[in-house]
Structures are given as structure tokens and as C-alpha cells.
Design a protein around this motif. Structure first.
Motif, PDB file in Angstrom:
ATOM      1  N   ARG A 233       0.819  -1.203   0.000  1.00 15.46           N
ATOM      2  CA  ARG A 233       0.000   0.000   0.000  1.00 15.46           C
ATOM      3  C   ARG A 233       0.855   1.255   0.000  1.00 15.46           C
ATOM      4  NH1 ARG A 233      -0.579  -1.438   5.732  1.00 15.46           N
ATOM      5  NH2 ARG A 233       0.150   0.330   6.965  1.00 15.46           N
ATOM      6  N   THR A 234       0.259   2.334  -0.455  1.00 20.75           N
ATOM      7  CA  THR A 234       0.949   3.612  -0.381  1.00 20.75           C
ATOM      8  C   THR A 234       0.215   4.481   0.625  1.00 20.75           C
ATOM      9  OG1 THR A 234      -0.360   4.544  -2.178  1.00 20.75           O
ATOM     10  CG2 THR A 234       1.744   3.541  -2.767  1.00 20.75           C
ATOM     11  N   GLU A 235       0.968   5.378   1.239  1.00 15.57           N
ATOM     12  CA  GLU A 235       0.381   6.322   2.174  1.00 15.57           C
ATOM     13  C   GLU A 235       0.540   7.708   1.557  1.00 15.57           C
ATOM     14  OE1 GLU A 235       2.013   6.109   6.102  1.00 15.57           O
ATOM     15  OE2 GLU A 235       0.854   7.831   6.806  1.00 15.57           O
ATOM     16  N   VAL A 236      -0.576   8.363   1.267  1.00 14.07           N
ATOM     17  CA  VAL A 236      -0.516   9.676   0.632  1.00 14.07           C
ATOM     18  C   VAL A 236      -0.651  10.763   1.698  1.00 14.07           C
ATOM     19  CG1 VAL A 236      -1.474  11.192  -1.141  1.00 14.07           C
ATOM     20  CG2 VAL A 236      -1.576   8.711  -1.437  1.00 14.07           C
ATOM     21  N   LYS A 237       0.345  11.619   1.766  1.00 13.02           N
ATOM     22  CA  LYS A 237       0.354  12.683   2.777  1.00 13.02           C
ATOM     23  C   LYS A 237       0.042  14.028   2.142  1.00 13.02           C
ATOM     24  CE  LYS A 237       3.501  10.610   6.132  1.00 13.02           C
ATOM     25  NZ  LYS A 237       2.673  10.563   7.345  1.00 13.02           N
ATOM     26  N   ASN A 238      -0.127  15.041   3.009  1.00  8.37           N
ATOM     27  CA  ASN A 238      -0.351  16.421   2.552  1.00  8.37           C
ATOM     28  C   ASN A 238      -1.735  16.643   1.959  1.00  8.37           C
ATOM     29  OD1 ASN A 238       0.591  19.110   2.149  1.00  8.37           O
ATOM     30  ND2 ASN A 238       0.774  18.682  -0.034  1.00  8.37           N
ATOM     31  N   ILE A 239      -2.725  15.953   2.495  1.00 10.81           N
ATOM     32  CA  ILE A 239      -4.094  16.188   2.041  1.00 10.81           C
ATOM     33  C   ILE A 239      -4.782  17.042   3.102  1.00 10.81           C
ATOM     34  CG2 ILE A 239      -6.295  15.118   1.467  1.00 10.81           C
ATOM     35  CD1 ILE A 239      -4.684  12.543   0.824  1.00 10.81           C
ATOM     36  N   SER A 240      -5.425  18.141   2.665  1.00 17.55           N
ATOM     37  CA  SER A 240      -5.985  19.031   3.673  1.00 17.55           C
ATOM     38  C   SER A 240      -7.453  19.372   3.476  1.00 17.55           C
ATOM     39  CB  SER A 240      -5.170  20.319   3.728  1.00 17.55           C
ATOM     40  OG  SER A 240      -5.166  20.900   2.443  1.00 17.55           O
ATOM     41  N   SER A 241      -8.144  18.634   2.615  1.00 14.35           N
ATOM     42  CA  SER A 241      -9.579  18.891   2.460  1.00 14.35           C
ATOM     43  C   SER A 241     -10.289  17.604   2.061  1.00 14.35           C
ATOM     44  CB  SER A 241      -9.826  19.947   1.386  1.00 14.35           C
ATOM     45  OG  SER A 241      -9.483  19.432   0.116  1.00 14.35           O
ATOM     46  N   HIS A 242     -11.621  17.625   2.208  1.00 19.35           N
ATOM     47  CA  HIS A 242     -12.431  16.454   1.847  1.00 19.35           C
ATOM     48  C   HIS A 242     -12.283  16.156   0.360  1.00 19.35           C
ATOM     49  CE1 HIS A 242     -15.399  17.818   5.231  1.00 19.35           C
ATOM     50  NE2 HIS A 242     -14.166  17.679   5.644  1.00 19.35           N
ATOM     51  N   LYS A 243     -12.372  17.226  -0.416  1.00 21.53           N
ATOM     52  CA  LYS A 243     -12.296  17.086  -1.861  1.00 21.53           C
ATOM     53  C   LYS A 243     -10.902  16.614  -2.271  1.00 21.53           C
ATOM     54  CE  LYS A 243     -14.357  19.756  -5.569  1.00 21.53           C
ATOM     55  NZ  LYS A 243     -14.764  21.133  -5.890  1.00 21.53           N
ATOM     56  N   GLY A 244      -9.873  17.192  -1.600  1.00 22.51           N
ATOM     57  CA  GLY A 244      -8.494  16.798  -1.872  1.00 22.51           C
ATOM     58  C   GLY A 244      -8.300  15.312  -1.616  1.00 22.51           C
ATOM     59  N   ALA A 245      -8.916  14.805  -0.536  1.00 26.40           N
ATOM     60  CA  ALA A 245      -8.779  13.378  -0.209  1.00 26.40           C
ATOM     61  C   ALA A 245      -9.370  12.535  -1.321  1.00 26.40           C
ATOM     62  CB  ALA A 245      -9.486  13.083   1.115  1.00 26.40           C
ATOM     63  N   GLU A 246     -10.550  12.937  -1.777  1.00 25.01           N
ATOM     64  CA  GLU A 246     -11.200  12.155  -2.831  1.00 25.01           C
ATOM     65  C   GLU A 246     -10.359  12.168  -4.114  1.00 25.01           C
ATOM     66  OE1 GLU A 246     -15.018  13.610  -4.128  1.00 25.01           O
ATOM     67  OE2 GLU A 246     -15.631  11.627  -4.808  1.00 25.01           O
ATOM     68  N   LYS A 247      -9.855  13.352  -4.462  1.00 24.28           N
ATOM     69  CA  LYS A 247      -9.072  13.474  -5.702  1.00 24.28           C
ATOM     70  C   LYS A 247      -7.753  12.701  -5.618  1.00 24.28           C
ATOM     71  CE  LYS A 247     -10.207  18.146  -7.135  1.00 24.28           C
ATOM     72  NZ  LYS A 247      -9.512  19.435  -7.133  1.00 24.28           N
ATOM     73  N   ALA A 248      -7.047  12.864  -4.497  1.00 25.68           N
ATOM     74  CA  ALA A 248      -5.757  12.197  -4.337  1.00 25.68           C
ATOM     75  C   ALA A 248      -5.943  10.682  -4.395  1.00 25.68           C
ATOM     76  CB  ALA A 248      -5.115  12.595  -3.006  1.00 25.68           C
ATOM     77  N   LEU A 249      -7.003  10.194  -3.756  1.00 25.33           N
ATOM     78  CA  LEU A 249      -7.232   8.745  -3.737  1.00 25.33           C
ATOM     79  C   LEU A 249      -7.681   8.225  -5.098  1.00 25.33           C
ATOM     80  CD1 LEU A 249      -8.757   8.468  -0.178  1.00 25.33           C
ATOM     81  CD2 LEU A 249      -6.687   7.307  -0.981  1.00 25.33           C
ATOM     82  N   ALA A 250      -8.462   9.017  -5.821  1.00 24.45           N
ATOM     83  CA  ALA A 250      -8.875   8.593  -7.161  1.00 24.45           C
ATOM     84  C   ALA A 250      -7.645   8.491  -8.066  1.00 24.45           C
ATOM     85  CB  ALA A 250      -9.895   9.575  -7.736  1.00 24.45           C
ATOM     86  N   TYR A 251      -6.740   9.448  -7.914  1.00 28.12           N
ATOM     87  CA  TYR A 251      -5.507   9.410  -8.700  1.00 28.12           C
ATOM     88  C   TYR A 251      -4.701   8.158  -8.352  1.00 28.12           C
ATOM     89  CZ  TYR A 251      -0.965  10.678 -10.595  1.00 28.12           C
ATOM     90  OH  TYR A 251       0.204  10.669 -11.287  1.00 28.12           O
ATOM     91  N   GLU A 252      -4.560   7.927  -7.060  1.00 27.98           N
ATOM     92  CA  GLU A 252      -3.761   6.804  -6.573  1.00 27.98           C
ATOM     93  C   GLU A 252      -4.385   5.459  -6.970  1.00 27.98           C
ATOM     94  OE1 GLU A 252      -0.893   7.360  -5.611  1.00 27.98           O
ATOM     95  OE2 GLU A 252      -0.380   5.341  -4.909  1.00 27.98           O
ATOM     96  N   GLU A 253      -5.696   5.402  -6.921  1.00 28.19           N
ATOM     97  CA  GLU A 253      -6.400   4.173  -7.300  1.00 28.19           C
ATOM     98  C   GLU A 253      -6.099   3.838  -8.764  1.00 28.19           C
ATOM     99  OE1 GLU A 253     -10.733   4.606  -7.585  1.00 28.19           O
ATOM    100  OE2 GLU A 253     -10.944   2.628  -6.671  1.00 28.19           O
ATOM    101  N   THR A 254      -6.206   4.831  -9.641  1.00 29.34           N
ATOM    102  CA  THR A 254      -5.955   4.610 -11.066  1.00 29.34           C
ATOM    103  C   THR A 254      -4.491   4.232 -11.297  1.00 29.34           C
ATOM    104  OG1 THR A 254      -7.605   6.272 -11.541  1.00 29.34           O
ATOM    105  CG2 THR A 254      -6.159   5.663 -13.346  1.00 29.34           C
ATOM    106  N   ARG A 255      -3.602   4.943 -10.612  1.00 28.56           N
ATOM    107  CA  ARG A 255      -2.173   4.681 -10.788  1.00 28.56           C
ATOM    108  C   ARG A 255      -1.835   3.231 -10.411  1.00 28.56           C
ATOM    109  NH1 ARG A 255       2.665   4.474  -8.284  1.00 28.56           N
ATOM    110  NH2 ARG A 255       1.669   4.429  -6.243  1.00 28.56           N
ATOM    111  N   GLN A 256      -2.362   2.785  -9.267  1.00 31.04           N
ATOM    112  CA  GLN A 256      -2.040   1.426  -8.823  1.00 31.04           C
ATOM    113  C   GLN A 256      -2.697   0.364  -9.713  1.00 31.04           C
ATOM    114  OE1 GLN A 256      -2.337   0.522  -4.649  1.00 31.04           O
ATOM    115  NE2 GLN A 256      -1.503   2.488  -4.021  1.00 31.04           N
ATOM    116  N   ARG A 257      -3.935   0.603 -10.108  1.00 28.55           N
ATOM    117  CA  ARG A 257      -4.608  -0.362 -10.977  1.00 28.55           C
ATOM    118  C   ARG A 257      -3.877  -0.489 -12.319  1.00 28.55           C
ATOM    119  NH1 ARG A 257     -10.383  -1.868 -10.098  1.00 28.55           N
ATOM    120  NH2 ARG A 257     -10.752  -1.446  -7.898  1.00 28.55           N
ATOM    121  N   ASN A 258      -3.449   0.656 -12.856  1.00 30.26           N
ATOM    122  CA  ASN A 258      -2.705   0.618 -14.118  1.00 30.26           C
ATOM    123  C   ASN A 258      -1.412  -0.175 -13.962  1.00 30.26           C
ATOM    124  OD1 ASN A 258      -4.600   2.044 -15.485  1.00 30.26           O
ATOM    125  ND2 ASN A 258      -3.538   4.024 -15.324  1.00 30.26           N
TER     126      ASN A 258
END
Ligand code: ADP
Ligand code: ZN
Ligand code: MG
Length: 495
Positions: A233-258
Motif C-alpha cells: 500500500r501507499t500512504e498519501v500525505k499532505n491532504i488538507s480537504s475532503h475534496k483533496g482526499a477524494e481526488k488524491a485517492l482517485a488518482y492513486e487508485e488509477t495509478r495502482q490499478r494501471n
């Protein structure tokens, strides 16, 4: 990696969160320095304790521990008999002691749970632990970002601000669930009166994400311990908003699946969310617990907190209040949701509902007031010193002194735009509802001045009445009630 795992449909996303929230206390967690730092000069809210000077001794802030116990009550956590503090050792310039005082094996809250809903469906996430710790200082990178700056300044004003770290189990299966959870968590913390979402940096999220094979997911959505532990798993740091969390995780989800689809291994690492670029970047390999050399903070005695749970009371929480509003005031789901969105809104609604009809109160607070505030990008807290005036406006409507239309389209809007009192606006714009006498006189005039329309009406042309209503409304400057005018016209014409 097995062959089936290459199919996207066969993969499941797993997410767990470590959420840091700033607790609203007057002073820092281990010293008397004020937390009300605002835009004050750097390093002006400091003392030997929060600067980590030799010989300075920490004293725990009772208010911070109370806030933590309240959070524990709200998420139905176990509060241990005794809680204590540890040193987490690492070097970083924002950490003057070279260790952070935090909690380790006896956190103040253990095994909690928080329910939330995503698109109308109820979900529940287990909270493994929630512990107290001190915030480090903050760094200001000059002339660039962390890796390109010419030099970096450090400000210890924030050092020692009380934080609570809330660690969930890896129970989330999608980034949008995370966003809904964070919204709910924020709502609960605000209801408790221990958190200010509008304060810069008051919420910081570390989000862990891994992809596991779909066959590891049981029918009830749970995933076995072994699969969770073996997943990289990866741990994504430096997220400071609800929307930021959703966006960062969507990016990470796609990156890992790819990566998995291309047969690559996802590295276990810490990544940094770059908000402006919308990407996560590799920061460093993930540190492990043993790297921190945790040991007991000998300068702070253990705290007996088991009876605090009974001693401290918490207000009615959003879910319970929503339910009660529906039952007690007969509100529909949408109004009940809006009226409990923050504690301030809910409290104000109940004040208004006590004085006037609850239906009228709901319309004026949920639809009119929140609608106009929303349109102006304002929050309820921007008008909390004008609640009396807003109630006065509702009173003018309730007592039939002005029309709903004028109250809504003129008085409320001008109140918000110009800051004037409702009665001032009513006088200035001459909005006082026209008295029965004036209406009757205008009706008589309109009939006298428009014989053709009167004849049409008597010939059965019902549309003629609308023309006459218009004439009367014109004479009364729009301040008569069109329904009343219609009725008096008919009485006069038919009588
Ligand atoms: P560590 O010891 O590496 O800090 P923890 O077990 O303490 O790991 O968990 C830290 C966070 O990682 C928690 O929020 C947890 O929910 C999350 N987590 C654990 N396993 C996974 C996984 N397989 N995928 C995503 N998140 C996970
Ligand atoms: Zn201090
Ligand atoms: Mg951990």
C-alpha cells in the motif's frame, strides 16, 4: 500476481485513513502559549516548553484531554482506565525536541465507530484508535517548493497545538466513501464544539490505499487480515480537504490499478499529494514503527480517565437531532438534513420554531436564509450576530405585516447585502402591507376607471379579472396580497 488479477473487474480498492484534527483549546497541549495565532509574527507564541529548551517540563492541558474523551463518546469508543504519553523520535527542523509527544499503547480512545451515508446508503467505518499528540511547527519554503526553495524558515507558533489523530480500519472501498466520511466526521466534531473547520490546516489526512484481488472480498464486503497485510500500500500525505482526499485517492487508485494491469509491482511507499498538479509523487520509502524508537514520556504521569466518560456530557449529535426534527416538527428528509447541517443552524431553527409555526420556521431558515447565504458564499456564522433581526423578519411575515414575496425578494436580500435592519428596509421601501381600507379604495377606483374590463368580466371573460388585479396592485405599489385583491374585486363586481 496471478493471471486473473489483470482484469480490472477482479480488483478491489482498499483505503484506510489517519486523520489529524486540530482541537480547539485556548492554549497549547503541554504549555500555556495561546493557540490563537492567526497571522501573528512567526515565533511569537512560544515558550521554553514548545521550543523544546533543556529542562522545560510539559504539563498536560486538561481541556485537550476532555475534548478527546468527548470524541470518544461521540464515536462510541472505549476509554481506557488509564492513558499515557510516549515519545516518537525523529529529526525534522519543525520538531525542536527531536521527538513528538504522542500516544502509543494506551491511546485515549480505542475501538470506535462512525456511521455515515453515501448517496443515501448507510455505511459504517471502524475507528481503531484516536490519540492525542502535539503538532510540530511549520516550515516556510522561500523562493520555491520543498525541493527547489532557496532557503527555508521555521515558525514554532503552531508547535504544541493539540491534535487528535483518528485512525480508521481499512474499511473504505472507494474515494467517494472517504469524502462522505470526512464530511460526517467534521460535522460531528463541530457539533462537539471542539473543532473549527474554517481554520487553516485544521484537518490533515494521511490516506492509505492498496489494491487487492476481488476474490479476497467476502460477501459482506470484509477482507481477510492476511490479504490486507500482504497488499502493498501507499500512504498519501499532505491532504488538507475532503475534496483533496477524494481526488488524491482517485488518482492513486488509477495509478495502482494501471501498474497492476501492466504486471508491475506497486511499491510500498509514502507519497505526497500535489494539490495544484493533481498528482501524487513518490516521497520516500515507508518508515516503520521501529524506526521511531517509541518510549514512555517520563515527564508526563499517566492519566486516570475512565470516569471522565461519565463526567463529561456531549450535545445531541447530528443523526439523533435529524431524527428528532423529523418527528417533533414533521419535517421532510431534505429540510431535516439542511437544518442539522451545522449546530448553529439547528440551534437557530429551534429558536425560531419555538416562537412561530415550525413549518414557517423551516421555510425561512432552511430555504430562504440558507439559500440566500449560499448564493452569497456566506455561512450561518457570518450572520449569527443578526439572528434577532432575522427572527424579526419572520415575525413580520407571521403577523401578516408584509407579504412573503416582499420579505423574501426585498427585505432579506437587502438585509444581507446592506446590513440594514428589516424594519428599516420595510419603511424605506414602503413595504408595509396595505390595509384593507386602502385595498378597498383601490378596488373601487380600478372598477370605475376601467369600464371595458368590467363589461368583459360581466360577459363571462374571466381573464378580465387579472387585468383588474394588476391595476389594483399598481395602485398599492405591489404591497397588497394578490389573492385578497382578487377576492375583493369579485365581491365588488358580483355584489
Ligand atoms: P502501519 O503500522 O504501517 O502504520 P497500520 O496497521 O497502523 O500500519 O495502519 C495504518 C493505516 O493504514 C490505517 O489507517 C489502516 O486502516 C491502513 N491500512 C492498513 N492496511 C491497509 C491496506 N491493505 N490498504 C489500505 N490501507 C490499509
Ligand atoms: Zn509554549
Ligand atoms: Mg501507523
Amino acid at each position: 500476481m496471478t493471471a486473473q488479477a489483470v482484469e480490472t473487474g477482479d480488483l478491489a480498492t482498499v483505503i484506510g485513513l489517519e486523520v489529524h484534527v486540530q482541537l480547539e483549546t485556548d492554549t497549547k497541549i503541554f504549555c500555556g502559549c495561546s493557540t490563537d495565532v492567526g497571522d501573528d509574527e512567526p515565533n511569537t507564541h512560544t515558550c521554553p516548553v514548545c521550543l523544546g529548551l533543556p529542562g522545560a517540563l510539559p504539563v498536560v492541558n486538561e481541556g485537550a484531554v476532555e475534548a478527546a474523551v468527548k470524541v470518544g463518546k461521540a464515536i462510541d469508543a472505549t476509554i481506557p482506565e488509564e492513558t499515557n504519553f510516549h515519545r516518537k523520535n525523529y529529526y525534522y527542523p519543525d520538531l525542536p525536541k527531536n521527538f513528538q509527544i504522542t500516544q502509543y499503547d494506551a491511546p485515549v480512545c480505542q475501538d470506535g465507530e462512525l456511521e455515515f451515508s453515501v448517496e443515501g446508503e448507510r455505511r459504517s467505518v471502524s475507528v481503531r484508535r484516536a490519540h492525542l499528540e502535539e503538532d510540530p511547527g511549520s516550515l516556510q519554503h522561500k523562493g520555491g517548493s520543498i525541493d527547489t526553495a532557496d532557503y527555508t524558515l521555521v515558525d514554532y507558533n503552531r508547535a504544541g497545538t493539540p491534535l487528535m489523530e483518528i485512525v480508521t480500519e481499512p474499511d473504505f472501498r472507494s474515494p467517494d466513501e472517504v469524502r462522505s466520511f470526512l464530511a460526517k466526521l467534521t460535522e460531528v466534531l463541530e457539533y462537539l464544539g471542539i473543532f473549527d473547520a474554517t481554520r487553516d490546516g485544521s484537518l490533515r489526512v494521511d490516506a492509505n490505499l492498496s489494491i487487492v484481488e476481488g476474490e479476497e472480498v467476502a460477501a459482506d464486503g470484509s477482507i481477510g487480515e492476511e490479504a490486507l497485510e500482504s497488499a502493498n500500500r501507499t500512504e498519501v500525505k499532505n491532504i488538507s480537504s475532503h475534496k483533496g482526499a477524494e481526488k488524491a485517492l482517485a488518482y492513486e487508485e488509477t495509478r495502482q490499478r494501471n501498474a497492476i494491469q501492466r504486471g508491475r509491482v506497486v511499491e510500498q511507499e509514502t507519497r505526497h499529494w500535489d494539490e495544484s498538479k493533481g498528482v501524487t509523487l513518490s516521497m520516500r520509502s515507508k518508515e516503520e514503527e521501529k524506526d521511531y524508537r517509541y518510549f514512555r514520556e517520563a515527564d508526563l504521569p499517566p492519566l486516570k480517565v475512565s470516569d471522565w466518560k461519565e463526567r463529561l456530557s456531549i450535545p445531541e449529535l447530528p443523526d439523533a437531532r435529524r431524527e428528532r426534527f423529523r418527528e417533533e416538527y414533521g419535517l421532510d428528509e431534505e429540510s431535516a438534513d439542511k437544518l442539522t447541517s451545522t449546530k448553529e443552524v439547528a440551534d437557530f431553527f429551534e429558536d425560531v420554531a419555538e416562537r412561530f409555526d415550525p413549518g414557517l420556521a423551516a421555510t425561512w431558515v432552511a430555504d430562504e436564509l440558507l439559500g440566500e447565504l449560499n448564493y452569497r458564499d456566506m455561512a450561518i456564522t457570518d450572520v449569527d450576530d443578526r439572528f434577532d433581526e432575522i427572527e424579526r423578519l419572520v415575525e413580520l411575515v407571521a403577523e401578516d405585516e408584509i407579504t412573503t414575496k416582499n420579505a423574501r425578494e426585498t427585505v432579506l436580500r437587502e438585509m444581507l447585502d446592506d446590513g440594514d435592519a428589516p424594519t428599516e428596509i420595510v419603511d424605506r421601501e414602503d413595504l408595509g402591507k396595505t390595509s384593507g381600507d386602502e385595498v378597498r379604495q383601490a378596488v373601487e377606483e380600478a372598477i370605475e376607471e376601467n369600464p371595458d374590463a368590467v363589461a368583459d368580466y360581466h360577459d363571462g371573460d374571466d381573464g378580465a379579472i387579472n387585468f383588474l388585479v394588476g391595476q389594483v396592485m399598481g395602485k398599492t405599489g405591489g404591497s397588497a396580497d394578490p389573492g385578497d385583491v382578487n377576492q375583493s374585486l369579485r365581491e365588488e363586481l358580483d355584489g
